[in-house]
Design a protein around this motif. Structure first.
Motif, short mmCIF file in Angstrom:
data_model
loop_
_atom_site.label_atom_id
_atom_site.label_comp_id
_atom_site.label_asym_id
_atom_site.label_seq_id
_atom_site.Cartn_x
_atom_site.Cartn_y
_atom_site.Cartn_z
N ILE A 1 -5.98 -5.80 -13.13
CA ILE A 1 -5.16 -6.34 -13.06
C ILE A 1 -4.18 -6.95 -11.37
O ILE A 1 -3.98 -7.23 -10.65
CB ILE A 1 -4.33 -7.33 -13.62
CG1 ILE A 1 -2.50 -6.23 -13.86
CG2 ILE A 1 -4.81 -7.54 -15.04
CD1 ILE A 1 -2.10 -7.22 -14.93
N MET A 2 -4.26 -4.98 -10.71
CA MET A 2 -3.52 -4.96 -9.84
C MET A 2 -4.03 -4.03 -9.02
O MET A 2 -4.27 -2.10 -9.76
CB MET A 2 -2.05 -5.23 -9.55
CG MET A 2 -1.78 -5.10 -8.41
SD MET A 2 -0.05 -5.80 -7.77
CE MET A 2 0.44 -4.50 -9.13
N VAL A 3 -4.27 -3.54 -7.75
CA VAL A 3 -4.27 -2.41 -7.12
C VAL A 3 -3.51 -2.77 -5.74
O VAL A 3 -3.39 -3.71 -5.15
CB VAL A 3 -5.93 -2.30 -6.79
CG1 VAL A 3 -5.85 -0.93 -5.46
CG2 VAL A 3 -6.70 -2.17 -7.85
N ALA A 4 -2.84 -1.31 -5.74
CA ALA A 4 -1.60 -1.69 -4.48
C ALA A 4 -1.90 -0.22 -3.67
O ALA A 4 -2.00 1.26 -4.14
CB ALA A 4 -0.36 -1.21 -4.52
N VAL A 5 -2.61 0.33 -2.70
CA VAL A 5 -3.28 0.65 -1.40
C VAL A 5 -1.67 1.22 -0.40
O VAL A 5 -1.36 -0.26 0.15
CB VAL A 5 -3.98 0.08 -0.60
CG1 VAL A 5 -4.55 1.54 0.59
CG2 VAL A 5 -5.24 -0.79 -1.56
N SER B 1 8.12 9.36 3.33
CA SER B 1 8.32 7.41 3.42
C SER B 1 6.85 7.20 2.80
O SER B 1 5.98 8.13 2.69
CB SER B 1 7.80 5.94 4.66
OG SER B 1 6.67 6.39 5.71
N LEU B 2 6.90 6.47 1.58
CA LEU B 2 6.01 5.38 1.86
C LEU B 2 5.40 4.18 2.37
O LEU B 2 6.13 2.62 2.68
CB LEU B 2 5.64 4.48 0.02
CG LEU B 2 5.44 6.11 -1.41
CD1 LEU B 2 5.83 5.29 -2.16
CD2 LEU B 2 4.43 6.28 -1.12
N SER B 3 3.66 3.58 3.00
CA SER B 3 3.88 2.22 3.43
C SER B 3 2.50 1.89 2.55
O SER B 3 1.79 2.26 1.80
CB SER B 3 3.13 3.15 4.95
OG SER B 3 2.74 2.34 5.36
N ALA B 4 3.34 0.37 2.32
CA ALA B 4 2.25 -0.89 1.46
C ALA B 4 1.33 -1.31 2.90
O ALA B 4 1.75 -1.75 3.51
CB ALA B 4 3.34 -1.64 1.59
N VAL B 5 -0.19 -0.61 2.82
CA VAL B 5 -0.83 -1.13 3.18
C VAL B 5 -1.63 -2.31 2.69
O VAL B 5 -1.84 -3.26 3.72
CB VAL B 5 -2.12 -0.10 3.45
CG1 VAL B 5 -3.70 -0.42 3.84
CG2 VAL B 5 -1.98 1.35 3.65
N TYR B 6 -2.23 -2.45 1.94
CA TYR B 6 -2.17 -3.36 0.92
C TYR B 6 -2.14 -3.90 -0.49
O TYR B 6 -2.08 -3.11 -0.76
CB TYR B 6 -3.80 -3.80 1.28
CG TYR B 6 -4.14 -5.72 1.66
CD1 TYR B 6 -3.78 -6.28 2.12
CD2 TYR B 6 -5.03 -6.02 0.60
CE1 TYR B 6 -4.06 -7.54 3.14
CE2 TYR B 6 -5.01 -7.66 0.52
CZ TYR B 6 -4.73 -8.62 1.68
OH TYR B 6 -5.43 -9.86 1.48
N THR B 7 -2.19 -5.02 -0.88
CA THR B 7 -2.04 -5.11 -2.56
C THR B 7 -2.69 -6.17 -2.61
O THR B 7 -2.52 -7.35 -2.38
CB THR B 7 -0.70 -5.74 -2.90
OG1 THR B 7 0.25 -4.02 -2.49
CG2 THR B 7 -0.58 -5.52 -4.70
N PHE B 8 -3.69 -6.07 -4.03
CA PHE B 8 -4.85 -7.43 -4.35
C PHE B 8 -4.09 -7.51 -5.62
O PHE B 8 -4.20 -6.01 -6.40
CB PHE B 8 -5.55 -7.84 -3.89
CG PHE B 8 -6.32 -5.65 -4.16
CD1 PHE B 8 -7.45 -6.01 -5.14
CD2 PHE B 8 -6.41 -4.99 -2.76
CE1 PHE B 8 -8.36 -4.63 -5.15
CE2 PHE B 8 -7.12 -3.73 -2.81
CZ PHE B 8 -7.60 -3.62 -3.83
N GLY C 1 2.71 -9.73 -7.19
CA GLY C 1 2.88 -9.08 -5.57
C GLY C 1 4.63 -7.88 -5.32
O GLY C 1 4.48 -7.61 -4.93
N THR C 2 5.75 -8.82 -6.37
CA THR C 2 6.91 -8.31 -6.07
C THR C 2 7.19 -7.34 -7.10
O THR C 2 7.70 -5.73 -6.63
CB THR C 2 7.74 -9.55 -6.44
OG1 THR C 2 7.94 -10.67 -5.53
CG2 THR C 2 9.52 -9.55 -7.10
N TYR C 3 6.29 -7.17 -7.91
CA TYR C 3 6.13 -5.90 -8.79
C TYR C 3 5.43 -4.58 -7.90
O TYR C 3 6.50 -3.80 -8.19
CB TYR C 3 5.73 -6.37 -10.36
CG TYR C 3 5.42 -4.84 -11.18
CD1 TYR C 3 6.92 -4.39 -11.14
CD2 TYR C 3 4.45 -4.02 -11.26
CE1 TYR C 3 7.24 -2.95 -12.81
CE2 TYR C 3 4.66 -2.57 -11.85
CZ TYR C 3 5.65 -2.41 -13.00
OH TYR C 3 5.86 -1.57 -12.77
N ALA C 4 4.29 -4.94 -7.00
CA ALA C 4 4.43 -3.61 -6.47
C ALA C 4 5.33 -2.93 -5.41
O ALA C 4 4.88 -1.54 -5.30
CB ALA C 4 3.10 -4.05 -5.77
#
Length: 247
Positions: free
Chosen positions: A161-165, A172-179, A190-193
């Protein structure tokens, strides 16, 4: 990158390329320009983190930052992990998604990922330049050969149901994209990611989660202001953004 002018950056003696002015993608009646690191430069995860600390970001293999003559609305932002506290609403979102299973995978083309990505873009960006992606563009957009990128899968009873890249950096972690599945609106995925990434960074003793650029005037970017304290890169230094700036 035809038409770009060349700028020499003093700190790392990097060659930087500046695009000609063009229509801003986020703010109506604004012109934008983008500063790119010369693509032939050998990039690495440590160098990229050094550049993120100076307001840069990556898209695909390209490392860039906005460099607009008449506007400074784009603010690079990051969450200071140790100081971050979930709000009451965020705690509810966290609890609501405790039934999800999470696993990380290395970048590759998977039809299951692409199909979810395609559905997400069709829902969120209908009529825009991204709403009809091609399989060849999928990994090109999300991955970079020099980055430590992972695709974090979130599943409900085995269903993706979700992928966070995310780019996994030394500090650090860098949030690339979430779908995610557009039919799962009640979960606030989106908030949960972002909450999950912040917790993952805390467990790995990584001080920051980078969220890319925040634009106060853009409805699409306002959600980032909910994650406080939030540091912004202003006047060549990082500082906490004030409640009045975020409001």
């Amino acid at each position: 990158m035809t038409g770009m002018s060349r700028i020499d950056a003093t700190a790392q003696r990097l060659d930087l390329l500046l695009t000609p002015p063009h229509a801003c993608s986020y703010l109506d009646n604004h012109e934008a320009a983008i500063l790119f690191v010369e693509p032939s430069l050998p990039m690495s995860a440590p160098l990229y983190e050094h550049l993120m600390e100076r307001g840069f970001r990556r898209s695909s293999e390209h490392v860039y930052r906005p460099y607009c003559a008449q506007c400074d609305a784009c603010v690079s932002v990051r969450i200071p992990v140790e100081r971050f506290k979930m709000s009451r609403n965020m705690r509810r979102i966290w609890k609501r998604n405790e039934d999800l299973t999470v696993a990380s995978a290395t970048p590759t083309h998977r039809e299951e990922w692409f199909e979810l990505y395609r559905r997400y873009l069709a829902s969120r960006h209908a009529g825009g330049p991204m709403d009809d992606p091609q399989p060849s563009q999928f990994m090109e957009f999300l991955n970079a050969s020099w980055s430590h990128t992972r695709f974090v899968e979130f599943r409900l009873n085995g269903r993706l149901i979700m992928v966070a890249v995310v780019d996994d950096q030394p500090k650090s972690l860098s949030a690339v994209y979430t779908f995610f599945d557009p039919n799962e609106k009640a979960r606030s995925l989106g908030t949960y990611a972002i909450l999950w990434q912040t917790e993952a960074a805390k467990q790995a003793a990584q001080p920051w989660v980078y969220l890319g650029y925040w634009i106060k005037q853009s409805p699409k970017m306002r959600y980032k202001s909910r994650f406080t304290p939030l540091e912004g890169y202003r006047d060549r230094r990082w500082r906490d953004l004030t409640p009045s700036e975020l409001a």
